[in-house]
Structures are given as structure tokens and as C-alpha cells.
Motif scaffolding. Structure first.
Motif, short mmCIF file in Angstrom:
data_model
loop_
_atom_site.label_atom_id
_atom_site.label_comp_id
_atom_site.label_asym_id
_atom_site.label_seq_id
_atom_site.Cartn_x
_atom_site.Cartn_y
_atom_site.Cartn_z
N VAL A 1 1.55 -0.18 5.79
CA VAL A 1 2.68 -0.60 6.19
C VAL A 1 2.55 -0.77 7.67
CG1 VAL A 1 5.17 0.07 6.39
CG2 VAL A 1 4.03 0.69 4.33
N TYR A 2 2.85 -1.79 8.30
CA TYR A 2 2.66 -1.98 9.65
C TYR A 2 3.76 -1.48 10.48
CZ TYR A 2 -1.38 -4.55 7.90
OH TYR A 2 -2.36 -5.15 7.07
N GLN A 3 4.16 -0.32 10.32
CA GLN A 3 5.21 0.37 11.21
C GLN A 3 4.92 1.92 11.23
OE1 GLN A 3 9.59 -0.17 10.45
NE2 GLN A 3 8.78 -2.19 10.09
N SER A 4 5.31 2.66 12.34
CA SER A 4 4.95 3.97 12.06
C SER A 4 6.23 4.77 11.74
CB SER A 4 4.66 4.57 13.80
OG SER A 4 3.36 4.16 13.81
N PHE A 5 6.30 5.77 10.90
CA PHE A 5 7.51 6.58 10.50
C PHE A 5 7.23 7.86 10.96
CE2 PHE A 5 7.47 2.70 8.17
CZ PHE A 5 8.98 2.47 7.97
N ALA B 1 0.89 4.42 -0.28
CA ALA B 1 1.42 3.58 0.79
C ALA B 1 1.43 4.40 2.04
CB ALA B 1 2.97 3.11 0.37
N VAL B 2 0.79 3.74 3.07
CA VAL B 2 0.59 4.48 4.28
C VAL B 2 1.19 3.73 5.42
CG1 VAL B 2 -1.33 5.73 5.60
CG2 VAL B 2 -1.49 5.50 3.12
N ALA B 3 1.92 4.59 6.39
CA ALA B 3 2.27 3.76 7.54
C ALA B 3 1.33 3.76 8.40
CB ALA B 3 3.57 4.84 8.12
N ARG C 1 -7.28 -8.19 -0.69
CA ARG C 1 -6.14 -8.13 0.31
C ARG C 1 -5.09 -8.84 0.08
NH1 ARG C 1 -6.52 -6.47 5.90
NH2 ARG C 1 -4.53 -6.84 7.02
N GLU C 2 -3.62 -8.54 0.27
CA GLU C 2 -2.63 -9.52 0.12
C GLU C 2 -1.68 -9.26 1.01
OE1 GLU C 2 -0.26 -9.75 -3.73
OE2 GLU C 2 -2.07 -9.77 -4.71
N ASP C 3 -1.16 -10.11 2.01
CA ASP C 3 -0.20 -9.83 3.15
C ASP C 3 1.35 -10.12 2.56
OD1 ASP C 3 -2.31 -8.78 4.74
OD2 ASP C 3 -2.86 -11.10 5.31
N PRO D 1 15.32 -2.29 6.81
CA PRO D 1 14.70 -3.22 7.92
C PRO D 1 13.45 -4.09 7.25
CG PRO D 1 13.84 -1.05 8.14
CD PRO D 1 14.63 -0.86 6.90
N PRO D 2 13.52 -5.25 7.98
CA PRO D 2 12.23 -5.76 7.53
C PRO D 2 11.03 -5.28 7.84
CG PRO D 2 13.52 -6.99 9.29
CD PRO D 2 14.19 -5.61 8.81
N MET D 3 9.96 -5.69 6.93
CA MET D 3 8.78 -5.09 7.10
C MET D 3 7.54 -5.70 6.62
SD MET D 3 8.73 -1.03 5.96
CE MET D 3 10.29 -0.90 5.12
N GLN D 4 6.61 -5.60 7.43
CA GLN D 4 5.21 -6.46 7.15
C GLN D 4 4.23 -5.38 6.47
OE1 GLN D 4 4.44 -8.33 10.98
NE2 GLN D 4 3.17 -9.50 9.61
N PHE D 5 3.78 -5.61 5.40
CA PHE D 5 2.87 -4.91 4.74
C PHE D 5 1.57 -5.55 3.90
CE2 PHE D 5 4.61 -5.24 0.51
CZ PHE D 5 5.87 -5.84 0.75
N SER D 6 0.70 -5.01 3.57
CA SER D 6 -0.48 -5.57 2.72
C SER D 6 -1.10 -4.61 1.63
CB SER D 6 -1.86 -5.52 3.69
OG SER D 6 -1.44 -6.46 4.94
#
Ligand SMILES: NC(=O)c1ccc[n+]([C@@H]2O[C@H](COP(=O)([O-])OP(=O)(O)OC[C@H]3O[C@@H](n4cnc5c(N)ncnc54)[C@H](OP(=O)(O)O)[C@@H]3O)[C@@H](O)[C@H]2O)c1
Length: 168
Positions: A123-127, A8-10, A146-148, A155-160
């Protein structure tokens, strides 16, 4: 037998901080379990430390330079190559088609050139991080799945969930 990596990659490439995951994403933990179950899992000693106990239902193969290291319930090897060979033998005996390299940074860097498939949770956020996923040359890989998703946890997060196969 296919060599797969799962990570899993930010957005900024972070995969870990203080020997933990940077986020809490229960859906991804369930996905990891579903994809790896029954298969040999190969990991670095620090990732095993972060798990604290072997992952059930999978042969756990831990890579270390420490010749005295022998925690209960895992197979210990001293190189990635030995880990892959052991996983191959276990796979042959059990009729499996895939082995899983599950991290962390040091082991992903060693394994990337040998991998046939990448299961990446993007993961569509930077950490903040102190462990990073190696750069992937996308010209060498084809997206086959691909599954979105959107997580409403805090916190809410978008990921694929992406599956990439090495382009022949
Ligand atoms: N986001 C994700 O999907 C994900 C997945 C897994 C891990 N992580 C994170 O990644 C971080 C850990 O990554 P990391 O890079 O620090 O550690 P790591 O890759 O898990 O383990 C490193 C250890 O592996 C052994 N090792 C490495 N290269 C070796 C070689 N060539 N021969 C023999 N042994 C070798 C060494 O063990 P010894 O020191 O015992 O010799 C080394 O200290 C943590 O934050 C973890 O939470 C994230």
C-alpha cells in the motif's frame, strides 16, 4: 508443500492498529479470500480475535500459549512448528500445494525465515500502526508477479499485489 505468507503492508511497514487493519481496502480483502481459499491458514491468537470467527472454506489454525484456549471451529496449536506440521498433514490429505501464514506481526516474524513465498499487498501510503511487518531482505527474494491497482474508495489508494519467491 510450500509455506506462503500473505500480508498487506503500508509504505512505513504498518500492518495493524488496535488489532484492526489500518485501512479499508475491499479489493485486497477479495484478493486475500481468493488466494487463501481452500488452504490451511495459520494465524496468531490476536489476529483470530480480530477476525472474530473462523474464515470459511479454510482450515483455521490458531497459535496461542494458552492451554485452555479452544474457540469453536478452529484447530489450536501452541507453536508455529506445530501449526506448520498440522497444515502439512491437512495439505497432504487434501492434495494441496500451499499453506498460508496470515499474521499478525508476531507470527510473521517467526515464519519469515521458513517461508518460500510472500504474497504482499504493498500500500503506497504510510499509516499509524502498532503492528509492523518484519524487514524483508530483498536480496533473498525474486518478484515473480506484480499487479498495480488504484482504489477509488475513500480515501483513494494506490497498491500493488506482489508475489515474491525465495531465490534458490
Ligand atoms: N495487514 C495485514 O495483512 C495483517 C494480517 C494479519 C494481522 N494484521 C494485524 O496484526 C495485528 C496483530 O498482530 P500481533 O503481532 O499483535 O498478534 P498475532 O501475531 O496475531 O498474535 C499474537 C499471539 O500469538 C500467540 N503467539 C505468538 N508467538 C507464540 C509462540 N512462540 N508460541 C505460542 N503462541 C504464540 C500469542 O497468543 P496468546 O497471547 O493467546 O498466548 C500472542 O499473543 C492486528 O492489528 C491485525 O489487524 C494485519
Amino acid at each position: 508443500m510450500r509455506i506462503a505468507m500473505i500480508a498487506a503492508v503500508a509504505e512505513n511497514g504498518a500492518i495493524g492498529i488496535n488489532n484492526k487493519l489500518p485501512w479499508y481496502l475491499p479489493g485486497d480483502l477479495r484478493y486475500f479470500k481468493a488466494v487463501t481459499m481452500g488452504k490451511p491458514v495459520i494465524m496468531g491468537r490476536k489476529t483470530f480475535d480480530s477476525l472474530r470467527k473462523p474464515l470459511p472454506g479454510r482450515t483455521n489454525i490458531v497459535i496461542t500459549r494458552d492451554l485452555n484456549y479452544q474457540p469453536e471451529g478452529v484447530k489450536v496449536v501452541h507453536s508455529l512448528e506445530d501449526g506448520l506440521e498440522l497444515a502439512q498433514n491437512i495439505g497432504l490429505i487434501n492434495g494441496l500445494d500451499e499453506m498460508m501464514v496470515i499474521g499478525g506481526e508476531q507470527i510473521y516474524r517467526l515464519a519469515l525465515e521458513k517461508a518460500d513465498r510472500l504474497y504482499l499487498t504493498k500500500v503506497y501510503q504510510s499509516f499509524d500502526g502498532d503492528a509492523w511487518f518484519p524487514e524483508v531482505d530483498l536480496s533473498q527474494w525474486s518478484e515473480v508477479q506484480r499487479e498495480d491497482h488504484f482504489s477509488e474508495d475513500e480515501p483513494p489508494m494506490q497498491f500493488s499485489y506482489l508475489v515474491l519467491d525465495r531465490t534458490p
